[in-house]
Design an enzyme around this catalytic site. Structure first.
Site, mmCIF file in Angstrom:
data_model
loop_
_atom_site.group_PDB
_atom_site.id
_atom_site.type_symbol
_atom_site.label_atom_id
_atom_site.label_comp_id
_atom_site.label_asym_id
_atom_site.label_seq_id
_atom_site.Cartn_x
_atom_site.Cartn_y
_atom_site.Cartn_z
ATOM 1 N N CYS A 1 0.864 -1.172 0.000
ATOM 2 C CA CYS A 1 0.000 0.000 0.000
ATOM 3 C C CYS A 1 0.908 1.232 0.000
ATOM 4 O O CYS A 1 1.816 1.329 0.832
ATOM 5 C CB CYS A 1 -0.907 -0.005 1.229
ATOM 6 S SG CYS A 1 -1.867 1.521 1.410
ATOM 7 N N ASP B 1 -0.226 -5.888 0.196
ATOM 8 C CA ASP B 1 -1.452 -6.187 -0.534
ATOM 9 C C ASP B 1 -1.214 -7.465 -1.328
ATOM 10 O O ASP B 1 -0.113 -7.696 -1.829
ATOM 11 C CB ASP B 1 -1.820 -5.049 -1.493
ATOM 12 C CG ASP B 1 -2.312 -3.810 -0.769
ATOM 13 O OD1 ASP B 1 -3.041 -3.958 0.235
ATOM 14 O OD2 ASP B 1 -1.989 -2.692 -1.209
#
Length: 153
Positions: A51, A58
């Site tokens: 992120c 992620d």
């Protein structure tokens, strides 16, 4: 036709993971069936990035479908390129579309699509889809095969 060795520079040798997607070298090899319309698929079920705001990891499954023209992507270089996102901060949409565009610039395929199926962040799964245009009618185009995210229940 050009030889594979002139285009697959990382194949057959130990190659470290690139420091960033921008630093990654994507290789292409000549397509021996450039006169035939067919679909090639790459699935990356353990794609990771960061992120850009929080630095938290992620996770996604990427499915890349393309109808090659003169060039094929060399799979080891694709693996290293995708692995370079591991420490790269970008939003899901930027990762997914950026990967698709980089492949199009390298390969000049007849058609390409990418589906990014991202695991939930903040309780919301984000799926990102991008393609270059209408798929070719002469090519069998299977479903990408990634089930919609379902929480408990």
């Amino acid at each position: 036709m050009d030889s594979i060795e002139t285009h697959a520079k990382q194949l057959g040798q130990q190659t470290p993971l690139p420091a960033s997607p921008e630093a990654a070298q994507l290789d292409r090899v000549p397509n021996p069936h450039a006169d035939t319309d067919y679909l090639a698929r790459f699935t990356a079920p353990e794609f990771t990035s960061l992120c850009p705001v929080t630095g938290q990891p992620d996770f996604a499954t990427l499915v890349i479908d393309y109808v090659p023209d003169r060039w094929l992507v060399e799979s080891k270089s694709l693996k290293l390129y995708l692995g370079a996102f591991r420490n790269h901060g970008a939003f899901h949409e930027d990762c997914t579309v950026g990967i698709g565009r980089r492949l199009v610039a390298l390969l000049e395929p007849r058609w390409l699509r990418i589906g990014g199926y991202w695991y939930p962040r903040g309780g919301i799964p984000i799926d990102v889809f991008w393609q270059t245009g209408e798929p070719l009618k002469s090519v069998w185009l299977p479903d990408q095969g990634v089930a919609p995210y379902r929480g408990r229940g």
